[in-house]
Scaffold this motif. Structure first.
Motif, short mmCIF file in Angstrom:
data_model
loop_
_atom_site.label_atom_id
_atom_site.label_comp_id
_atom_site.label_asym_id
_atom_site.label_seq_id
_atom_site.Cartn_x
_atom_site.Cartn_y
_atom_site.Cartn_z
N ILE A 233 11.79 11.37 2.78
CA ILE A 233 10.83 10.33 3.16
C ILE A 233 10.81 10.19 4.68
O ILE A 233 11.87 10.09 5.31
CB ILE A 233 11.18 9.00 2.48
CG1 ILE A 233 10.96 9.11 0.96
CG2 ILE A 233 10.35 7.86 3.06
CD1 ILE A 233 11.43 7.89 0.19
N VAL A 234 9.62 10.16 5.26
CA VAL A 234 9.48 10.03 6.71
C VAL A 234 9.17 8.60 7.13
O VAL A 234 9.41 8.22 8.28
CB VAL A 234 8.39 10.98 7.26
CG1 VAL A 234 8.76 12.43 6.99
CG2 VAL A 234 7.02 10.66 6.67
N ASP A 235 8.65 7.79 6.21
CA ASP A 235 8.28 6.43 6.58
C ASP A 235 8.25 5.57 5.32
O ASP A 235 7.97 6.07 4.22
CB ASP A 235 6.92 6.41 7.26
CG ASP A 235 6.60 5.05 7.87
OD1 ASP A 235 7.53 4.42 8.41
OD2 ASP A 235 5.45 4.61 7.79
N GLU A 253 5.91 1.04 -0.15
CA GLU A 253 5.14 2.27 -0.01
C GLU A 253 5.96 3.23 0.82
O GLU A 253 6.51 2.85 1.86
CB GLU A 253 3.79 2.02 0.65
CG GLU A 253 2.95 3.30 0.77
CD GLU A 253 1.56 3.05 1.33
OE1 GLU A 253 0.65 2.73 0.54
OE2 GLU A 253 1.41 3.14 2.57
N VAL A 254 6.05 4.47 0.36
CA VAL A 254 6.77 5.50 1.11
C VAL A 254 5.86 6.69 1.32
O VAL A 254 4.93 6.94 0.54
CB VAL A 254 8.06 5.95 0.39
CG1 VAL A 254 8.98 4.76 0.12
CG2 VAL A 254 7.75 6.69 -0.91
N THR A 255 6.13 7.42 2.39
CA THR A 255 5.42 8.67 2.69
C THR A 255 6.45 9.76 2.85
O THR A 255 7.41 9.63 3.64
CB THR A 255 4.60 8.54 3.99
OG1 THR A 255 3.72 7.43 3.89
CG2 THR A 255 3.80 9.81 4.23
N ASP A 256 6.31 10.86 2.10
CA ASP A 256 7.29 11.95 2.19
C ASP A 256 6.82 13.03 3.16
O ASP A 256 5.77 12.92 3.79
CB ASP A 256 7.63 12.50 0.81
CG ASP A 256 6.48 13.26 0.14
OD1 ASP A 256 5.55 13.71 0.83
OD2 ASP A 256 6.53 13.41 -1.11
N GLY A 259 3.39 14.35 3.36
CA GLY A 259 2.33 13.40 3.65
C GLY A 259 1.86 12.67 2.40
O GLY A 259 0.90 11.89 2.46
N LYS A 260 2.55 12.86 1.29
CA LYS A 260 2.17 12.23 0.03
C LYS A 260 2.73 10.80 -0.01
O LYS A 260 3.90 10.58 0.29
CB LYS A 260 2.70 13.03 -1.15
CG LYS A 260 2.15 12.59 -2.50
CD LYS A 260 2.51 13.59 -3.60
CE LYS A 260 1.92 13.19 -4.94
NZ LYS A 260 2.24 14.18 -6.01
N LYS A 261 1.89 9.85 -0.38
CA LYS A 261 2.27 8.45 -0.42
C LYS A 261 2.52 8.00 -1.86
O LYS A 261 1.83 8.44 -2.79
CB LYS A 261 1.19 7.57 0.21
CG LYS A 261 0.98 7.81 1.70
CD LYS A 261 -0.06 6.85 2.25
CE LYS A 261 -0.32 7.11 3.73
NZ LYS A 261 0.88 6.81 4.56
#
Length: 320
Positions: A233-235, A253-256, A259-261
């Motif tokens: 996860i980046v964010d 909410e996470v973004t891997d 770029g998938k949320k």
């Protein structure tokens, strides 16, 4: 990268006396409000360990109002961390390297565990930049997780609680850590995960200043385990609702790295203050989670030191 040797102790003869090795194995009983944890905090330089076997089933401010609590603070540290028995009736044996654990326990009041935890993936090393995109940013500031990994397991077996038997077949996430750790004021952290069967688990580490805000952050670490693959996860972002310091639900909410949320909402099935060692409390909750109509279960633990809680007692009580 985690190797088979990381299942064993890491200390050396010259390690700091506060060196710690932990193992956390969580599980739940599907279609109930019951979840549990087997948690070991070993201090091999001192020759002692803490063993906690807890089963939670309700929302309460008091730990002792939960279903079953066996928290013993001064047991002899085992010689091995891959195959050991403790005087409290707990036995832990690692399966073939990095494949999981078999745990049995015989406690008081006709309460027993017999559970097998089988890894669904390669353990996630939060300090490996190839796995965790945020690892490089934490180099030199690993804090209390100088060594740390998570693993999502398929857990099968049975538990007996005061004579009542329950079958266990679930997906849940545990962790393993090692390094020097004080019993003083540790950093605030949220350890959160939700699983939607074997095909999807979202795990998150994030900071949180609960006395000032309901918003989670800053992001620390985490992964998405989807269809047999791990994606760091980046964010992440999120917000939680509370009763005092107890989480009652929220959304993240996470973004891997693809770029998938992923967006998840969740509500609390059981919750209480959990104190595996007295200087810090982990306000924990067992969650019912929803992701795009998929129902799942998970856990949130908010690590808060007693010093932080007392320092901010009026703010927390007045905010929530």
């Amino acid at each position: 990268m985690i190797t088979p040797e990381d299942m064993q102790f890491h200390h050396r003869p010259d390690s700091h006396w506060q060196w710690v090795e932990t193992l956390a194995l969580t599980f739940h009983i599907p279609d109930t409000t019951i979840n549990g944890i087997v948690y070991i905090v070993a201090r091999p330089m001192l020759g002692v360990c803490i063993a906690d076997v807890s089963l939670h089933d309700r929302i309460t401010d008091l730990w002792e109002e939960q279903l079953y609590i066996d928290n013993q603070q001064h047991l002899p540290c085992p010689d091995s961390f891959t195959d050991f028995s403790l005087p409290n009736g707990l036995n832990v044996r690692a399966l073939e390297p990095l494949k999981g654990y078999h745990v049995t326990y015989k406690g008081v009041d006709d309460t027993q565990l017999d559970l097998t935890f089988r890894n669904l993936h390669t353990p996630f090393d939060i300090n490996d930049p190839k796995m965790d995109p945020k690892a490089s940013e934490r180099t030199g500031s690993g804090g209390d997780w100088s060594g740390h990994y998570e693993a999502t397991y398929r857990i099968t077996g049975e538990i007996i609680v005061r004579g009542e038997k329950y079958d266990v077949d679930c997906v849940d996430t545990g962790d393993r850590s090692w390094g020097p750790r004080t019993e003083g004021e540790l950093k605030n952290v949220v350890w959160w995960h939700a699983s939607f069967g074997e095909d999807l688990t979202i795990h998150l580490f994030t900071g949180h200043d609960i006395a000032k805000t309901r918003s989670l952050g800053p992001h620390v670490s985490g992964y998405v385990f989807e269809d047999g693959e791990i994606f760091g996860i980046v964010d992440s972002s999120g917000i939680q609702e509370y009763h005092r310091a107890t989480p009652m639900g929220g959304e993240i909410e996470v973004t891997d790295v693809r770029g998938k949320k992923f967006s998840v909402t969740y509500s609390t099935l059981n919750a209480c203050y959990w104190a595996p060692y007295p200087s810090n409390t982990y306000v924990q909750a067992f969650l019912r989670a929803n992701h795009n109509g998929q129902r799942g279960c998970g856990t949130v633990q908010i690590g808060l030191s007693r010093a932080y809680l007392t320092r901010n007692r009026d703010a927390i009580r007045s905010r929530y």
